[in-house]
Design a protein around this motif. Structure first.
Motif, PDB file in Angstrom:
ATOM      1  N   ARG A   1       0.839  -1.193   0.000  1.00 47.61           N
ATOM      2  CA  ARG A   1       0.000   0.000   0.000  1.00 47.61           C
ATOM      3  C   ARG A   1       0.877   1.247   0.000  1.00 47.61           C
ATOM      4  O   ARG A   1       1.956   1.265   0.598  1.00 47.61           O
ATOM      5  N   GLU A   2       0.384   2.294  -0.643  1.00 45.31           N
ATOM      6  CA  GLU A   2       1.108   3.560  -0.626  1.00 45.31           C
ATOM      7  C   GLU A   2       0.971   4.264   0.713  1.00 45.31           C
ATOM      8  O   GLU A   2       1.876   4.975   1.147  1.00 45.31           O
TER       9      GLU A   2
ATOM     10  N   ARG B   1      -1.096  -4.398   0.006  1.00 42.45           N
ATOM     11  CA  ARG B   1      -2.245  -3.762  -0.613  1.00 42.45           C
ATOM     12  C   ARG B   1      -3.479  -4.645  -0.481  1.00 42.45           C
ATOM     13  O   ARG B   1      -4.601  -4.156  -0.381  1.00 42.45           O
TER      14      ARG B   1
END
Length: 578
Positions: free
Chosen positions: A438-439, A452
């Motif tokens: 995930r960012e 993610r």
């Protein structure tokens, strides 16, 4: 602890000035959800203090009742019957006593509960016994008896406080059949949430005429169509599309939320989700102005309140001390010994002793040629030395049964392609991530890297030798070289495949979306099913062996290794530290 707050104000003033009959009524609504067996301030699995628990919630509730008295409404939104040894013991071992979960909730003064998918997973004998023992209704408007067409549980509960009529409508995600074997919910069906809400809100408005309507939905907020037929996580859709709700209590997705949305009629609705384990609760203040017995204005303030500020309730612990001692004895039973420490951490980077121990057992019990397993706990380990019952809840988190199904070679390949597509990035340079991360962290999560997608859908296989080329796009990563015994792997051949019942019923969509098998055809593929959960057989296997020397089978790896080995070290540090 970061606390999010949101305020919803809706004013409906009648003509004329307020008369002498003007009155203000204050309510406090507290929601727990996804407690997952975390009743005591001690994690029997991890053998350490629990951050959240019903015992802490009880302290919070008792303090708030000093101000609100009976005007505090305590609600639970499901998934309370599974996740810790306490629940497991009273689900399946001590079936004669009053179910401890019901006993605790009765003691705490819950006004209503709601069914969650993991409550259904315990089986009808367990959840029907639990609901009978509860002194409050457990709701489920869209859990319907097939034979009668009527709800198996009470669809809604009416509560009256100081002349204010509150109605709580309960529903569950309809995607239960995509995860759970039908024998667990025999004779029931799970209807669409929006269709069900439309029907019952009409009935509630006409028959009950509530002053406050609360939707309590065991479903998250980001709706998706699962297995081509189930509208999963549709809570916000219902809040938006069905006018009438003042508050929608969410659960199921373990994601904290507190915000207001606007429905199709232009009214604001508070939607709130306390995530899981009782670490925080939904804490809602409702102020209603009354005139001549009618509500003329409402103010609703919502927040997520942290339970780490509250000590475990001494009265709660005293009340349930004997059950606590019983569980301590249960989890402390020695069942064998491991020669080395095993952890889920290496499972994300290649063949691992942790996952491959489960593979080995599945192949043996299921008399299968190929096995599929994912790490069900994100980050856990079992240390070398004596192994106890508590360790089995780390080794295998859920009460899944084992299926043996027939799948074609191509379906096996395509299922792996989807799994590694959820799991790995496409590396275009040696400096790229190996894993699909995930960012930004999820709300309420620690400030660290995260996958993610959910790691319990990261299935690897045993019984075949294969590589995963992370420089390739999704659909082209997996190359199956041979069977584990060296014989050829045939895309057109049928194989006996061992996997858990969650996966076999369509959970994670690896079989439906990945392998392309229609949801309604999965049942036809089942050749064999255990009658007890996999954890039972793992305990039995370890007891029989006595000493286990866990080894990675080494049947698959990421390539090209000159890229993936350094990338694995980098991503490991991002996920877990040095």
């Amino acid at each position: 602890m970061k606390i999010r707050a949101c305020i919803f104000v809706s004013m409906f003033l009648l003509s004329g000035t307020l008369s002498a009959q003007h009155e203000e009524v204050k309510l406090k609504i507290v929601q727990t959800s996804d407690i997952h067996g975390n009743y005591y301030p001690y994690d029997f699995i991890l053998q350490k203090e629990a951050v959240g628990s019903l015992s802490r919630v009880h302290s919070f509730v008792q303090k708030e009742r000093e101000s609100y008295g009976d005007n505090l409404i305590l609600l639970d939104n499901g998934d309370i019957l599974q996740g810790q040894p306490t629940a497991y013991y009273y689900n399946y071992m001590d079936t004669a006593s009053v179910h401890v979960t019901a006993d605790m909730m009765n003691y705490m003064g819950y006004d209503a509960g709601n069914m969650g998918n993991h409550d259904v997973e315990t089986g009808r004998a367990v959840f029907d016994r639990w609901t009978r023992d509860c002194h409050f209704p457990v709701l489920g408007a869209n859990i319907v008896e097939v034979s009668t067409g009527k709800p198996h549980f009470k669809p809604y509960e009416v509560l009256e406080r100081d002349g204010v009529k509150i109605v709580v409508l309960g529903m569950i995600t309809p995607a239960v059949p995509a995860w759970l074997s039908e024998n667990l919910w025999q004779g029931l069906r799970f209807d669409d949430m929006e269709e069900t809400a439309r029907k019952w809100v009409k009935t509630i408005r006409e028959q009950e005429k509530p002053d406050l309507l609360i939707g309590m939905f065991h479903a998250g907020q980001n709706a998706v169509l699962m297995s081509g037929k189930y509208r999963e996580n549709a809570s916000v859709e219902v809040a938006r599309n069905i006018p009438g709700f003042d508050i929608v209590l969410m659960g199921h997705d373990h994601a904290r939320e507190c915000k207001k949305i606007q429905n199709v009629a232009g009214d604001s609705v508070l939607v709130i989700d306390p995530a899981n384990k009782g670490v925080v609760v939904s804490d809602i203040d409702v102020t209603l102005q009354m005139q001549d017995g009618k509500v003329v204005s409402k103010q609703i303030d919502g927040r997520l309140s942290a339970m780490d500020a509250y000590e475990p309730s001494a009265a709660f612990m005293k009340q349930f001390a004997s059950q606590y001692d019983t569980i301590q004895q249960f989890v402390s039973k020695k069942i064998g010994r491991f020669t080395k420490t095993i952890s889920t951490r290496p499972a994300y980077f290649g063949s691992s002793a942790f996952v491959d121990l489960i593979h080995t057992l599945q192949l043996q019990i299921g008399q299968a040629e190929i096995s599929f397993v994912a790490p069900l706990s994100y980050d856990t380990e079992i240390k070398a030395g004596d192994v106890f019952v508590s360790d089995m809840f780390n080794l295998y988190k859920y009460e899944n049964m084992l299926y043996t199904m027939w799948l074609s070679g191509k379906e096996i390949h395509d299922m792996l392609e989807m799994s590694y597509g959820l799991w790995t990035a496409q590396m275009k340079s040696p400096d790229d991530h190996l894993l699909l991360l995930r960012e930004e962290p999820r709300e309420g999560a620690e400030d660290r890297a995260m996958f993610r997608n959910f790691s319990y859908n990261f299935d690897s296989a045993a019984g075949i030798v294969y590589t995963v080329d992370v420089t390739k796009p999704v659909g082209e990563k997996v190359n199956i070289i041979s069977m584990a015994d060296g014989s050829p792997f045939d895309m057109g051949k049928r194989y006996k495949v061992a996997l858990n019942s969650y996966r076999g019923n369509g959970g994670g969509e690896l079989l439906t979306k990945g392998a392309g098998i229609p949801q309604d055809k999965l049942k036809e593929r089942i050749l064999y099913s255990t009658d007890k959960d996999l954890r039972f057989y793992l305990m039995q296997y370890i007891e029989q062996k006595g000493v286990i020397d866990p080894q990675a089978l080494g049947q698959w790896k990421f390539i090209p290794e000159e890229w993936t080995v350094p990338a694995s070290r980098r991503d490991y540090e991002l996920l877990f530290g040095r």
